[in-house]
Every structure is written in C-alpha cells, then in structure tokens.
Motif scaffolding. Structure first.
Motif, PDB file in Angstrom:
ATOM      1  N   VAL A   4       4.804 -30.986 -10.602  1.00 31.97           N
ATOM      2  CA  VAL A   4       5.082 -30.405  -9.241  1.00 31.97           C
ATOM      3  C   VAL A   4       5.981 -31.651  -8.487  1.00 31.97           C
ATOM      4  N   GLU A   5       7.333 -31.012  -8.317  1.00 34.19           N
ATOM      5  CA  GLU A   5       8.047 -31.690  -7.440  1.00 34.19           C
ATOM      6  C   GLU A   5       7.832 -31.390  -5.953  1.00 34.19           C
ATOM      7  N   SER A   6       8.346 -32.370  -4.997  1.00 28.53           N
ATOM      8  CA  SER A   6       8.162 -32.023  -3.607  1.00 28.53           C
ATOM      9  C   SER A   6       9.087 -33.259  -3.227  1.00 28.53           C
ATOM     10  N   GLY A   7       9.465 -32.858  -1.819  1.00 28.14           N
ATOM     11  CA  GLY A   7      10.286 -33.963  -1.108  1.00 28.14           C
ATOM     12  C   GLY A   7      11.862 -33.561  -1.055  1.00 28.14           C
ATOM     13  N   GLY A   8      12.206 -32.457  -1.604  1.00 25.41           N
ATOM     14  CA  GLY A   8      13.441 -32.115  -1.255  1.00 25.41           C
ATOM     15  C   GLY A   8      13.777 -31.376   0.189  1.00 25.41           C
ATOM     16  N   GLY A   9      14.970 -31.182   0.370  1.00 26.28           N
ATOM     17  CA  GLY A   9      15.364 -30.661   1.722  1.00 26.28           C
ATOM     18  C   GLY A   9      16.662 -30.897   2.123  1.00 26.28           C
ATOM     19  N   MET A  10      17.089 -30.587   3.520  1.00 28.36           N
ATOM     20  CA  MET A  10      18.303 -30.777   3.609  1.00 28.36           C
ATOM     21  C   MET A  10      18.740 -32.132   4.535  1.00 28.36           C
ATOM     22  N   VAL A  11      19.562 -32.443   4.139  1.00 24.64           N
ATOM     23  CA  VAL A  11      20.015 -34.112   4.837  1.00 24.64           C
ATOM     24  C   VAL A  11      21.690 -34.186   4.957  1.00 24.64           C
ATOM     25  N   GLN A  12      22.008 -34.882   5.914  1.00 24.59           N
ATOM     26  CA  GLN A  12      23.257 -35.135   6.201  1.00 24.59           C
ATOM     27  C   GLN A  12      23.872 -36.230   5.075  1.00 24.59           C
ATOM     28  N   ALA A  13      25.242 -36.234   4.805  1.00 24.45           N
ATOM     29  CA  ALA A  13      25.758 -37.141   4.036  1.00 24.45           C
ATOM     30  C   ALA A  13      25.631 -38.739   4.571  1.00 24.45           C
ATOM     31  N   GLY A  14      24.957 -39.491   3.715  1.00 25.21           N
ATOM     32  CA  GLY A  14      24.751 -40.838   4.245  1.00 25.21           C
ATOM     33  C   GLY A  14      23.167 -40.888   4.272  1.00 25.21           C
TER      34      GLY A  14
END
Length: 120
Positions: A4-14
């Motif tokens: 089970v993977e977790s921790g993904g999401g949306m983030v800005q470059a850098g």
C-alpha cells in the motif's frame, strides 16, 4: 500479500514529497523493493530500488541527486524521498517487491500506486 503506497499529492516545482510503501502478509525483509512510475500515456519505468538489506541502491539517471530510497525492515515499509520535484516527475508511482526463489522463479508483488502531480 499487500503493498500500500501513500504520500502522493500535488506540489509545486521545487517542492518535496515522501512516498511510503507498507508491505503486509509476507516477510518484508526478504524482498528487494523498487519504485516505478508511469507518466500519463507513457510506459512504466523504474525510478529507484533498494536491496533487501538496504546495502545496495539504484537510481534512474533522471532522479539521481533528487530522490532517496530507503527502508525500515522493522516497520515493513519502504520510502521514496523526492526533492526538487519537476513537472516531468508527474506520474503514478508504484511500489514493487521481489524475492528470488529458485531457478528463474521470482516472487513479486505490486502496489496500486499513488499519484504525484508537480505543477510548474
């Protein structure tokens, strides 16, 4: 066996994200673990890998110096620390666990993935 993977999401470059892969139903410490990713409309590609002991690691050229793979065999968890993220890192990220059995036979399992989206 479940990954089970977790921790993904949306983030800005850098920006940074840390993915986790919790493995249950088997002896995690016997398995090498790899992280793969699949960008939209592209094939799945290897990103990083770590041996069962943690002694050996592998990184794709595109992520060297930015991503770090690690594991905690007590917690049956693998990690992928991602920093200085770029829009081209946008993909579904998958955890893969593999153990050699005998001859040409391997035991391997996949997680369902977690989405990482990097905006410019």
């Amino acid at each position: 066996v479940q990954l089970v993977e977790s921790g993904g999401g949306m983030v800005q470059a850098g920006g940074s994200l840390t993915l986790s892969c919790v493995v249950s139903g088997t002896t995690f410490s016997s398995y090498d673990v790899a992280w793969y990713r699949q960008p939209p409309e592209k094939e799945r590609e290897p990103v990083a890998a770590i041996s069962w002991s943690g002694d050996d690691t592998y990184y794709a050229d595109s992520v060297k110096g930015r991503f770090t793979v690690s594991r905690d065999n007590v917690k049956s968890t693998a990690f992928l620390q991602m920093s200085n993220l770029k829009p081209e890192d946008t993909a579904a990220y998958y955890c893969h666990a593999r153990r050699y059995l005998f001859g040409s036979v391997w035991s391997d399992f996949w997680g369902r993935g977690t989405q990482v989206t990097v905006s410019s």
